[in-house]
Design a protein around this motif. Structure first.
Motif, PDB file in Angstrom:
ATOM      1  N   LEU A  21     -65.898  12.054 -71.920  1.00 21.21           N
ATOM      2  CA  LEU A  21     -64.699  11.571 -72.599  1.00 21.21           C
ATOM      3  C   LEU A  21     -64.755  11.871 -74.096  1.00 21.21           C
ATOM      4  O   LEU A  21     -63.757  12.279 -74.699  1.00 21.21           O
ATOM      5  CB  LEU A  21     -64.533  10.067 -72.361  1.00 21.21           C
ATOM      6  CG  LEU A  21     -64.184   9.651 -70.933  1.00 21.21           C
ATOM      7  CD1 LEU A  21     -64.190   8.137 -70.801  1.00 21.21           C
ATOM      8  CD2 LEU A  21     -62.823  10.211 -70.527  1.00 21.21           C
ATOM      9  N   PHE A  22     -65.928  11.676 -74.681  1.00 16.71           N
ATOM     10  CA  PHE A  22     -66.082  11.994 -76.101  1.00 16.71           C
ATOM     11  C   PHE A  22     -65.861  13.480 -76.339  1.00 16.71           C
ATOM     12  O   PHE A  22     -65.208  13.884 -77.310  1.00 16.71           O
ATOM     13  CB  PHE A  22     -67.476  11.592 -76.580  1.00 16.71           C
ATOM     14  CG  PHE A  22     -67.762  12.000 -78.004  1.00 16.71           C
ATOM     15  CD1 PHE A  22     -67.277  11.255 -79.061  1.00 16.71           C
ATOM     16  CD2 PHE A  22     -68.510  13.142 -78.272  1.00 16.71           C
ATOM     17  CE1 PHE A  22     -67.529  11.636 -80.370  1.00 16.71           C
ATOM     18  CE2 PHE A  22     -68.768  13.531 -79.579  1.00 16.71           C
ATOM     19  CZ  PHE A  22     -68.274  12.773 -80.634  1.00 16.71           C
ATOM     20  N   ASN A  23     -66.404  14.293 -75.435  1.00 11.01           N
ATOM     21  CA  ASN A  23     -66.243  15.738 -75.550  1.00 11.01           C
ATOM     22  C   ASN A  23     -64.772  16.133 -75.457  1.00 11.01           C
ATOM     23  O   ASN A  23     -64.284  16.967 -76.226  1.00 11.01           O
ATOM     24  CB  ASN A  23     -67.048  16.423 -74.450  1.00 11.01           C
ATOM     25  CG  ASN A  23     -66.993  17.935 -74.555  1.00 11.01           C
ATOM     26  OD1 ASN A  23     -66.907  18.484 -75.637  1.00 11.01           O
ATOM     27  ND2 ASN A  23     -67.023  18.606 -73.422  1.00 11.01           N
ATOM     28  N   ALA A  24     -64.065  15.527 -74.508  1.00 16.57           N
ATOM     29  CA  ALA A  24     -62.663  15.885 -74.294  1.00 16.57           C
ATOM     30  C   ALA A  24     -61.765  15.385 -75.423  1.00 16.57           C
ATOM     31  O   ALA A  24     -60.821  16.071 -75.832  1.00 16.57           O
ATOM     32  CB  ALA A  24     -62.185  15.315 -72.959  1.00 16.57           C
ATOM     33  N   ILE A  25     -62.071  14.195 -75.931  1.00 18.53           N
ATOM     34  CA  ILE A  25     -61.198  13.593 -76.938  1.00 18.53           C
ATOM     35  C   ILE A  25     -61.538  14.064 -78.349  1.00 18.53           C
ATOM     36  O   ILE A  25     -60.641  14.318 -79.166  1.00 18.53           O
ATOM     37  CB  ILE A  25     -61.281  12.051 -76.857  1.00 18.53           C
ATOM     38  CG1 ILE A  25     -60.737  11.578 -75.499  1.00 18.53           C
ATOM     39  CG2 ILE A  25     -60.506  11.402 -77.991  1.00 18.53           C
ATOM     40  CD1 ILE A  25     -60.930  10.102 -75.247  1.00 18.53           C
ATOM     41  N   ALA A  26     -62.827  14.208 -78.646  1.00 13.89           N
ATOM     42  CA  ALA A  26     -63.233  14.545 -80.015  1.00 13.89           C
ATOM     43  C   ALA A  26     -63.309  16.050 -80.251  1.00 13.89           C
ATOM     44  O   ALA A  26     -62.938  16.532 -81.327  1.00 13.89           O
ATOM     45  CB  ALA A  26     -64.589  13.905 -80.320  1.00 13.89           C
ATOM     46  N   ILE A  27     -63.785  16.800 -79.270  1.00 19.29           N
ATOM     47  CA  ILE A  27     -63.987  18.233 -79.473  1.00 19.29           C
ATOM     48  C   ILE A  27     -62.678  19.012 -79.390  1.00 19.29           C
ATOM     49  O   ILE A  27     -62.471  19.981 -80.128  1.00 19.29           O
ATOM     50  CB  ILE A  27     -64.990  18.782 -78.441  1.00 19.29           C
ATOM     51  CG1 ILE A  27     -66.342  18.105 -78.624  1.00 19.29           C
ATOM     52  CG2 ILE A  27     -65.142  20.291 -78.572  1.00 19.29           C
ATOM     53  CD1 ILE A  27     -67.007  18.397 -79.939  1.00 19.29           C
ATOM     54  N   LYS A  28     -61.779  18.589 -78.515  1.00 20.81           N
ATOM     55  CA  LYS A  28     -60.530  19.331 -78.341  1.00 20.81           C
ATOM     56  C   LYS A  28     -59.734  19.462 -79.638  1.00 20.81           C
ATOM     57  O   LYS A  28     -59.257  20.560 -79.967  1.00 20.81           O
ATOM     58  CB  LYS A  28     -59.681  18.675 -77.250  1.00 20.81           C
ATOM     59  CG  LYS A  28     -58.421  19.471 -76.926  1.00 20.81           C
ATOM     60  CD  LYS A  28     -57.622  18.838 -75.810  1.00 20.81           C
ATOM     61  CE  LYS A  28     -56.362  19.655 -75.531  1.00 20.81           C
ATOM     62  NZ  LYS A  28     -55.546  19.059 -74.448  1.00 20.81           N
ATOM     63  N   PRO A  29     -59.547  18.388 -80.425  1.00 21.81           N
ATOM     64  CA  PRO A  29     -58.828  18.559 -81.701  1.00 21.81           C
ATOM     65  C   PRO A  29     -59.529  19.518 -82.658  1.00 21.81           C
ATOM     66  O   PRO A  29     -58.863  20.261 -83.395  1.00 21.81           O
ATOM     67  CB  PRO A  29     -58.796  17.134 -82.274  1.00 21.81           C
ATOM     68  CG  PRO A  29     -58.937  16.244 -81.095  1.00 21.81           C
ATOM     69  CD  PRO A  29     -59.843  16.974 -80.158  1.00 21.81           C
ATOM     70  N   GLU A  30     -60.869  19.513 -82.635  1.00 20.13           N
ATOM     71  CA  GLU A  30     -61.605  20.420 -83.516  1.00 20.13           C
ATOM     72  C   GLU A  30     -61.362  21.872 -83.120  1.00 20.13           C
ATOM     73  O   GLU A  30     -61.190  22.742 -83.983  1.00 20.13           O
ATOM     74  CB  GLU A  30     -63.094  20.094 -83.468  1.00 20.13           C
ATOM     75  CG  GLU A  30     -63.437  18.720 -84.038  1.00 20.13           C
ATOM     76  CD  GLU A  30     -64.920  18.415 -83.949  1.00 20.13           C
ATOM     77  OE1 GLU A  30     -65.677  19.301 -83.484  1.00 20.13           O
ATOM     78  OE2 GLU A  30     -65.316  17.306 -84.339  1.00 20.13           O
ATOM     79  N   ILE A  31     -61.348  22.147 -81.823  1.00 24.88           N
ATOM     80  CA  ILE A  31     -61.077  23.509 -81.354  1.00 24.88           C
ATOM     81  C   ILE A  31     -59.646  23.910 -81.695  1.00 24.88           C
ATOM     82  O   ILE A  31     -59.380  25.042 -82.124  1.00 24.88           O
ATOM     83  CB  ILE A  31     -61.326  23.609 -79.838  1.00 24.88           C
ATOM     84  CG1 ILE A  31     -62.800  23.342 -79.521  1.00 24.88           C
ATOM     85  CG2 ILE A  31     -60.918  24.977 -79.309  1.00 24.88           C
ATOM     86  CD1 ILE A  31     -63.116  23.325 -78.046  1.00 24.88           C
ATOM     87  N   THR A  32     -58.716  22.970 -81.520  1.00 25.03           N
ATOM     88  CA  THR A  32     -57.309  23.251 -81.832  1.00 25.03           C
ATOM     89  C   THR A  32     -57.132  23.591 -83.308  1.00 25.03           C
ATOM     90  O   THR A  32     -56.436  24.555 -83.662  1.00 25.03           O
ATOM     91  CB  THR A  32     -56.438  22.040 -81.466  1.00 25.03           C
ATOM     92  OG1 THR A  32     -56.617  21.731 -80.080  1.00 25.03           O
ATOM     93  CG2 THR A  32     -54.968  22.341 -81.725  1.00 25.03           C
TER      94      THR A  32
END
Length: 319
Positions: A47-58
């Motif tokens: 969940l942390f990966n999906a919620i925190a990392i996705k905005p960084e990649i975007t």
């Protein structure tokens, strides 16, 4: 191997799976606890990966896409470039943290599931409150063994990459290249299932005995004689099961709502984790069968003292 011998091996594999399943019935409180807690931690990491990392990649993709449309001689270009570097550093830092946390969780998960399986299999008496300390006593040995396994695995797949590049270099037809690449990957994956017999068994040995690293790998190779066909089929079974679960990702409509994709991914990650944990349970059962075939007494785990010891004494078990 004739047909009847193969059927006998299949039946014995089914017996190992059934015996492993019975461990969860035999000691529901312990077995489901050691499965549920690491599973919860893995879900939180996902969940942390999906919620925190996705905005960084975007943000990284967005800033990178603006660079070609900006004049390199303007201050705006330098500002965009600095933001790209900053976003990339933040992404790498977050990735390192997630990988480190995931590695720790996987290490602890292996420790507790193997230890709990061994305790349940041998009907050893112990107190639940002593279980974490007794288990964590052997984390160093498992860490060393995992390090060697990782080295062997990296070397093995590096060989795959070398051969694959050789095929790319000498192939002229695209269709032939794709077919050869798939065939090579399948060949390497199947043979890795054979190599993983010793790798998986050595992890169990590192937890249940005072042996780890190269010594654990050597001991696993020694005691596994006579069990390799069964464990090879077990590895193929779990490998195909995990591969099938991962392939479901290709069927997901990633353009749908974020909550749907998040939930679907969470279910798949949890399923793959449970499959891996159950595989370790089967290898714990197989360990006792291997020792039995070797004529060794495994009625008690000599390296696990089920007594009330201080945490300082227990944590000093390995150098």
């Amino acid at each position: 191997m004739d047909r009847f011998s193969f059927l006998n091996v299949v039946m014995e594999v089914a017996g190992i799976l059934n015996e492993s399943r019975k461990l969860f019935i035999k000691n529901k409180k312990l077995m489901f606890s050691v499965l549920a807690f690491p599973l919860l931690l893995n879900c939180l990491v996902y969940l942390f990966n999906a919620i925190a990392i996705k905005p960084e990649i975007t943000n990284l993709i967005l800033e990178s896409s603006l660079l070609p449309m900006t004049d390199p001689n303007t201050p705006e270009y330098a500002a965009h470039l600095m933001r790209v570097f900053a976003d990339f550093r933040q992404f790498v830092s977050s990735l390192y943290i997630i990988l480190a946390v995931s590695s720790i969780i996987n290490l602890l998960s292996t420790l507790v599931i193997v230890h709990a399986s061994a305790l349940t299999h041998k009907d050893d008496s112990f107190e639940i409150k002593d279980f974490p300390i007794l288990t964590l006593k052997y984390w160093k040995g498992l860490l060393v063994t995992n390090f060697y396994i990782a080295l062997f695995s990296l070397g093995y797949w590096f060989l795959f990459v070398i051969i694959l590049f050789s095929i790319f270099f000498f192939s002229t037809k695209l269709d032939s290249l794709v077919a050869k690449s798939h065939a090579l990957w399948i060949l390497f994956a199947v043979f890795e299932s054979y190599l993983a017999i010793v790798w998986n068994l050595s992890m169990v040995i590192s937890i249940l005995e005072d042996t780890y690293g190269i010594q654990a790998l050597g001991k696993a190779a020694k005691i596994v004689k006579g069990m390799k066909p069964k464990l090879f089929l077990l590895n193929l079974f779990f490998g195909l099961l995990s591969f099938g679960l991962v392939q479901i990702l290709r069927l997901i409509d990633w353009s749908s709502s974020f909550s749907v994709t998040l939930t679907t991914g969470l279910v798949l990650v949890s399923s793959v984790f449970v499959v891996r944990m159950f595989q370790l349970v089967t290898y714990t059962v197989a360990y006792f069968q291997c020792k039995s075939l070797q004529g060794k007494d495994v009625d008690s785990l000599r390296d696990v003292e089920y007594t009330k010891l201080s945490s300082t004494t227990l944590m000093g078990g390995l150098p």
